[in-house]
Design a protein around this motif. Structure first.
Motif, mmCIF file in Angstrom:
data_model
loop_
_atom_site.group_PDB
_atom_site.id
_atom_site.type_symbol
_atom_site.label_atom_id
_atom_site.label_comp_id
_atom_site.label_asym_id
_atom_site.label_seq_id
_atom_site.Cartn_x
_atom_site.Cartn_y
_atom_site.Cartn_z
ATOM 1 N N VAL A 1 0.856 -1.188 0.000
ATOM 2 C CA VAL A 1 0.000 0.000 0.000
ATOM 3 C C VAL A 1 0.888 1.232 0.000
ATOM 4 C CG1 VAL A 1 -1.814 1.256 1.232
ATOM 5 C CG2 VAL A 1 -1.767 -1.247 1.294
ATOM 6 N N ARG A 2 0.573 2.177 -0.864
ATOM 7 C CA ARG A 2 1.334 3.421 -0.935
ATOM 8 C C ARG A 2 0.385 4.607 -0.878
ATOM 9 N NH1 ARG A 2 4.457 0.473 0.379
ATOM 10 N NH2 ARG A 2 6.369 -0.281 -0.613
ATOM 11 N N THR A 3 0.723 5.576 -0.043
ATOM 12 C CA THR A 3 -0.046 6.829 0.044
ATOM 13 C C THR A 3 0.934 7.986 0.046
ATOM 14 O OG1 THR A 3 -0.025 7.022 2.454
ATOM 15 C CG2 THR A 3 -1.751 5.628 1.490
ATOM 16 N N SER A 4 0.408 9.189 -0.010
ATOM 17 C CA SER A 4 1.272 10.367 0.036
ATOM 18 C C SER A 4 1.973 10.488 1.379
ATOM 19 C CB SER A 4 0.450 11.635 -0.228
ATOM 20 O OG SER A 4 -0.588 11.759 0.730
ATOM 21 N N ALA A 5 1.387 9.868 2.411
ATOM 22 C CA ALA A 5 1.961 9.960 3.754
ATOM 23 C C ALA A 5 2.891 8.798 4.074
ATOM 24 C CB ALA A 5 0.842 10.017 4.801
ATOM 25 N N GLY A 6 2.969 7.807 3.204
ATOM 26 C CA GLY A 6 3.812 6.647 3.480
ATOM 27 C C GLY A 6 3.223 5.397 2.882
ATOM 28 N N GLY A 7 3.174 4.325 3.658
ATOM 29 C CA GLY A 7 2.637 3.085 3.125
ATOM 30 C C GLY A 7 2.787 1.955 4.106
ATOM 31 N N ALA A 8 2.387 0.782 3.670
ATOM 32 C CA ALA A 8 2.463 -0.419 4.493
ATOM 33 C C ALA A 8 2.544 -1.621 3.576
ATOM 34 C CB ALA A 8 1.240 -0.525 5.408
ATOM 35 N N SER A 9 2.940 -2.739 4.136
ATOM 36 C CA SER A 9 2.947 -3.966 3.354
ATOM 37 C C SER A 9 2.547 -5.130 4.232
ATOM 38 C CB SER A 9 4.326 -4.220 2.729
ATOM 39 O OG SER A 9 5.309 -4.391 3.734
ATOM 40 N N GLY A 10 1.964 -6.133 3.611
ATOM 41 C CA GLY A 10 1.529 -7.329 4.314
ATOM 42 C C GLY A 10 1.444 -8.479 3.343
ATOM 43 N N SER A 11 0.531 -9.395 3.600
ATOM 44 C CA SER A 11 0.387 -10.590 2.781
ATOM 45 C C SER A 11 -1.082 -10.800 2.443
ATOM 46 C CB SER A 11 0.935 -11.811 3.526
ATOM 47 O OG SER A 11 2.273 -11.604 3.939
ATOM 48 N N GLY A 12 -1.344 -11.737 1.565
ATOM 49 C CA GLY A 12 -2.700 -12.091 1.192
ATOM 50 C C GLY A 12 -2.684 -13.406 0.454
ATOM 51 N N PHE A 13 -3.875 -13.928 0.156
ATOM 52 C CA PHE A 13 -3.942 -15.169 -0.620
ATOM 53 C C PHE A 13 -5.115 -15.112 -1.586
ATOM 54 C CE2 PHE A 13 -6.454 -15.972 3.168
ATOM 55 C CZ PHE A 13 -7.570 -16.652 2.715
ATOM 56 N N VAL A 14 -5.008 -15.878 -2.660
ATOM 57 C CA VAL A 14 -6.013 -15.885 -3.716
ATOM 58 C C VAL A 14 -7.244 -16.643 -3.223
ATOM 59 C CG1 VAL A 14 -6.497 -16.406 -6.132
ATOM 60 C CG2 VAL A 14 -4.159 -15.838 -5.417
ATOM 61 N N PHE A 15 -8.393 -15.974 -3.274
ATOM 62 C CA PHE A 15 -9.631 -16.519 -2.721
ATOM 63 C C PHE A 15 -10.445 -17.286 -3.760
ATOM 64 C CE2 PHE A 15 -14.123 -15.861 -1.316
ATOM 65 C CZ PHE A 15 -14.053 -16.540 -0.104
ATOM 66 N N ASP A 16 -10.435 -16.813 -5.007
ATOM 67 C CA ASP A 16 -11.199 -17.480 -6.064
ATOM 68 C C ASP A 16 -10.532 -17.224 -7.408
ATOM 69 O OD1 ASP A 16 -11.927 -14.886 -6.854
ATOM 70 O OD2 ASP A 16 -13.816 -14.939 -5.754
ATOM 71 N N ASN A 17 -11.158 -17.742 -8.475
ATOM 72 C CA ASN A 17 -10.567 -17.577 -9.810
ATOM 73 C C ASN A 17 -11.033 -16.305 -10.505
ATOM 74 O OD1 ASN A 17 -13.206 -18.215 -10.439
ATOM 75 N ND2 ASN A 17 -12.733 -20.210 -11.355
ATOM 76 N N ARG A 18 -11.670 -15.410 -9.760
ATOM 77 C CA ARG A 18 -12.102 -14.121 -10.324
ATOM 78 C C ARG A 18 -11.171 -12.978 -9.925
ATOM 79 N NH1 ARG A 18 -17.994 -13.183 -8.456
ATOM 80 N NH2 ARG A 18 -17.229 -14.212 -6.570
#
Length: 298
Positions: free
Chosen positions: A112-129
């Motif tokens: 995630v990027r914003t004008s004030a900074g950002g963050a990072s994390g993880s995720g996983f694919v939920f479906d084929n859409r």
């Protein structure tokens, strides 16, 4: 105690605490967030001790180097390797090695990027859409659904895709992203309801400290741990001793069959350190319902 960035994320409170909020410092340490364009100076975190533990949530990490770690200590029975896979080294359970190989193509880094900074994390694919499940506190740096931040995901093949925030649920700490469907993004199977057992081996998969594709192993320590993860109502969480660190937030906790049993959300630490073997995940039954609702509302 060295700081790890600006605090951000949902609240965790021990069920042993009184229901009213203290008037002093915050009762938890939210997730550390990587700030873009700022000096990397250490910052001290607010702290309250409960039975000797400081509990923090995890989301942010920096860097893009790849890491891969596998654990020990589970039964050696399990599904066979995929064709062409190398045998597991001595002492590494083959079922977890096979599970890691199946899961990694469906896990992404969320940035995630914003004008004030950002963050990072993880995720996983939920479906084929093209729907990706992650934590609310990972994407909240971008203002949540409809926010002004830029969100992208990086798959196991290194390809970066722009992501849209479909919806976010702060109380359950679940958010859903949408990216262009890709053959490289493989949906992960979700465990059936009421099939997870205390003591079974699990893997936490994600991008701790920006080390994408990192896998750590442990067991399910408890199934119905009463915690607060962002809202005012206690929720049940899956407790695990698999190492979860900043950047793992939103990544899957999977069993030896490669099925998602939870969404990694928080850890407990001593004196502001890293993982001490007490981590928490949103149970997949609840995460699945929340994600489906967010997708339906669009």
């Amino acid at each position: 105690m060295a700081g790890m960035g600006t605090p951000r994320g949902p609240e965790f409170r021990s069920p042993d605490l009184h229901d009213h909020r203290p008037s002093g410092p915050p009762s938890s340490l939210p997730a550390p967030t990587a700030l873009a364009g700022t000096a990397r100076t250490a910052r001290r975190w607010p702290l309250i001790a409960t039975a000797g533990l400081v509990v923090v949530t995890v989301s942010a990490g920096t860097g893009a180097a790849a890491g891969y770690v596998t654990g020990h200590g589970a039964d050696d029975a399990g599904p066979p390797f995929a064709s062409g896979a190398r045998p597991a080294p001595s002492g590494v359970p083959s079922d977890l090695v096979g599970a890691a190989a199946r899961v990694l193509p469906g896990v992404v880094s969320v940035q995630v990027r914003t004008s004030a900074g950002g963050a990072s994390g993880s995720g996983f694919v939920f479906d084929n859409r093209g729907h990706i499940v992650t934590n609310h506190h990972v994407v909240s740096a971008g203002g949540g659904a409809g926010g002004a931040g830029s969100v992208s995901v990086v798959g196991s093949d290194g390809r970066r895709l722009t992501a849209e925030i479909v919806g976010s649920d702060p109380d359950n700490d679940i958010a859903v992203l949408r990216v262009a469907p890709s053959a490289a993004l493989i949906p992960l199977p979700l465990a059936a309801a009421n099939t997870t057992r205390v003591g079974e081996p699990v893997l936490a998969v994600g991008s701790p400290l920006g080390l994408s594709g990192t896998v750590t192993a442990g067991i399910v320590s408890s199934l119905d741990r009463q915690v607060r993860l962002g809202g005012t109502v206690r929720q049940t969480a899956v407790q695990t001793d698999a190492a979860i660190n900043p950047g793992n937030s939103g990544g899957p906790l999977v069993n030896a069959r490669g099925e998602v049993i939870g969404v990694n959300t928080a850890i407990a630490t001593l004196d502001g350190g890293g993982s001490i073997g007490i981590g928490f995940a949103v149970p997949i039954d609840r995460a699945r319902q929340v994600a489906a609702t967010l997708i339906r509302r669009g």
